[in-house]
Design an enzyme around this catalytic site. Structure first.
Site, short mmCIF file in Angstrom:
data_model
loop_
_atom_site.label_atom_id
_atom_site.label_comp_id
_atom_site.label_asym_id
_atom_site.label_seq_id
_atom_site.Cartn_x
_atom_site.Cartn_y
_atom_site.Cartn_z
N GLY A 43 40.59 37.50 36.89
CA GLY A 43 41.86 38.09 37.32
C GLY A 43 41.94 38.23 38.84
CB CYS A 44 39.64 39.61 41.35
SG CYS A 44 39.66 41.29 40.68
CB THR A 45 39.48 34.15 40.99
OG1 THR A 45 38.14 34.64 41.17
CG2 THR A 45 39.59 32.75 41.57
#
Length: 155
Positions: A43-45
């Site tokens: 998700g952060c990527t």
């Protein structure tokens, strides 16, 4: 948590070029300060790639991007290099920045997915929260910046 209209808590951190970044040094410009849980996670990527791919558009709309997570500075720099990110990503291993913005999940001790838009005078102008729908942060940032342009500077 700081609220809309409050002064944005100031901080100093080291960016991936080894230079100190002090939030108050960005006064005179809008800042999109976004917190994310952990570098290299799916998700952060996705979220960081979306900001990366729209970095120039955010700048054209008058704002600077700064990302923060509780990772080490080294991890943030490795992440920035791998993902070709050219805006500051700050490692907040001490969690001082995250605590100042009340961005930490209480038990997990990682950052919530929260974005603060800070006005040119250093006040919180808008807050965006979406834990699961990672694209919404960029979408909501762009929507807000377009709907609330800064007045043109006198020539």
């Amino acid at each position: 948590m700081p609220a809309v209209g409050d002064p944005a808590p100031d901080f100093t951190a080291t960016d991936c070029r080894g230079a100190p970044l002090r939030l108050s040094s960005l006064r005179g410009r809008r800042v999109v300060l976004f917190f994310f849980p952990k570098a290299f996670t799916i998700g952060c990527t996705i979220e960081n790639r979306a900001f990366r791919d729209n970095h120039l558009l955010v700048k054209e709309l008058g704002a600077e991007l700064v990302g923060v997570s509780v990772d080490t500075q080294r991890t943030q720099c490795e992440f920035a290099e791998k993902e070709d990110i050219h805006f500051p990503l700050l490692g907040d291993e001490s969690r001082d920045i995250s605590r100042a913005y009340a961005a930490l999940w209480p038990v997990l001790n990682v950052d919530r997915r929260i974005t603060f838009i800070i006005d040119p005078h250093g006040r919180i102008e808008h807050i965006i929260r979406h834990e699961v729908r990672v694209y919404r942060h960029l979408d909501d940032v762009l929507r807000y910046l377009r709907a609330n342009p800064l007045p043109a500077s006198p020539a």
